[in-house]
Design a protein around this motif. Structure first.
Motif, short mmCIF file in Angstrom:
data_model
loop_
_atom_site.label_atom_id
_atom_site.label_comp_id
_atom_site.label_asym_id
_atom_site.label_seq_id
_atom_site.Cartn_x
_atom_site.Cartn_y
_atom_site.Cartn_z
N GLN A 64 13.99 37.86 -5.63
CA GLN A 64 13.23 37.53 -4.15
C GLN A 64 12.51 38.80 -3.64
N LYS A 65 13.40 39.99 -3.70
CA LYS A 65 12.76 40.99 -3.40
C LYS A 65 11.60 41.44 -4.22
N TRP A 66 11.90 41.20 -5.49
CA TRP A 66 10.53 41.64 -6.29
C TRP A 66 9.25 40.76 -6.14
N ALA A 67 9.60 39.76 -5.68
CA ALA A 67 8.36 38.75 -5.21
C ALA A 67 7.66 39.29 -4.14
N ARG A 68 8.33 39.59 -3.15
CA ARG A 68 7.68 40.30 -1.94
C ARG A 68 6.90 41.49 -2.26
N HIS A 112 6.43 32.33 -10.24
CA HIS A 112 7.57 32.92 -9.52
C HIS A 112 8.36 31.76 -8.75
N PRO A 113 7.76 31.12 -7.87
CA PRO A 113 8.31 30.01 -7.22
C PRO A 113 8.98 29.14 -8.27
N TYR A 141 1.84 52.25 -6.68
CA TYR A 141 2.86 51.48 -5.97
C TYR A 141 3.96 50.75 -6.66
N THR A 142 3.32 50.36 -7.99
CA THR A 142 4.24 49.64 -9.12
C THR A 142 5.40 50.91 -9.59
N LEU A 143 4.83 51.75 -9.76
CA LEU A 143 5.88 53.10 -10.34
C LEU A 143 6.83 53.35 -9.37
N ASN A 180 12.34 46.42 -10.58
CA ASN A 180 12.40 45.90 -12.30
C ASN A 180 13.35 46.61 -12.76
N HIS A 181 14.06 47.77 -12.88
CA HIS A 181 14.94 48.39 -13.53
C HIS A 181 16.19 47.88 -13.15
N ARG A 182 16.78 47.16 -12.07
CA ARG A 182 17.92 46.79 -11.58
C ARG A 182 18.18 45.56 -12.29
N ILE A 183 17.21 44.74 -12.27
CA ILE A 183 17.33 43.38 -12.48
C ILE A 183 17.88 43.01 -13.93
#
Length: 149
Positions: free
Chosen positions: A119-123, A28-29, A90-92, A99-102
């Motif tokens: 960035q939010k996804w990475a956190r 991800h980085p 947690y994932t769901l 995930n759906h917004r990206i």
């Protein structure tokens, strides 16, 4: 039987944790070093492929550790199983909305909002990584003679 289940639980949790950690510290980085459109375009197929590997690992580690505990292993096997298992809800519930917004069809993949979502996804993924690392540490510690039956 219990020892075999413990080995399976630990191995699956460690594979999950290793893959998750790789995403957080390397993939991800590197993706975020790209311009936002390219980062978002690369994220979608990468996430789909990772899911195909990681979901089965969590689904293998959870019942293996829990069953080992039911067969008389230390309670920490259940704790580790629940930690790795918690990655799924947690994932769901927490990660999937992001995930759906990206990849939304009307999203400007070059926008600041898209970059913020990545960035939010990475956190959020970092939480998954931490949960799986804790589960792995508990499993390995137990395999080291502190709970193997």
């Amino acid at each position: 039987m219990s020892h075999t289940l413990q080995m399976i639980a630990a191995f699956a949790a460690m594979l999950f944790a290793g893959a998750a950690l790789y995403v957080n510290v390397a993939e991800h980085p590197a993706r975020m070093a790209l311009e936002t459109r390219s980062a978002a375009q690369q994220w979608a197929p990468s996430y789909k492929r990772a899911t195909l590997m990681q979901a089965p690992l969590a689904l293998l580690s959870l019942p293996s550790g829990a069953t080992a505990w039911l067969l008389g292993a230390n309670i920490l096997w259940l704790a580790a199983a629940l930690l790795i298992g918690s990655v799924m809800p947690y994932t769901l519930l927490v990660v999937m909305p992001v995930n759906h917004r990206i990849p939304e069809p009307d999203r400007d993949l070059s926008s600041v909002e898209t970059r913020e979502l990545l960035q939010k996804w990475a956190r959020l993924h970092g939480v998954r990584t931490a949960l799986s690392l804790f589960a792995s540490v508990i499993d390995v510690w137990q395999l080291g003679g502190n709970g193997v039956t």
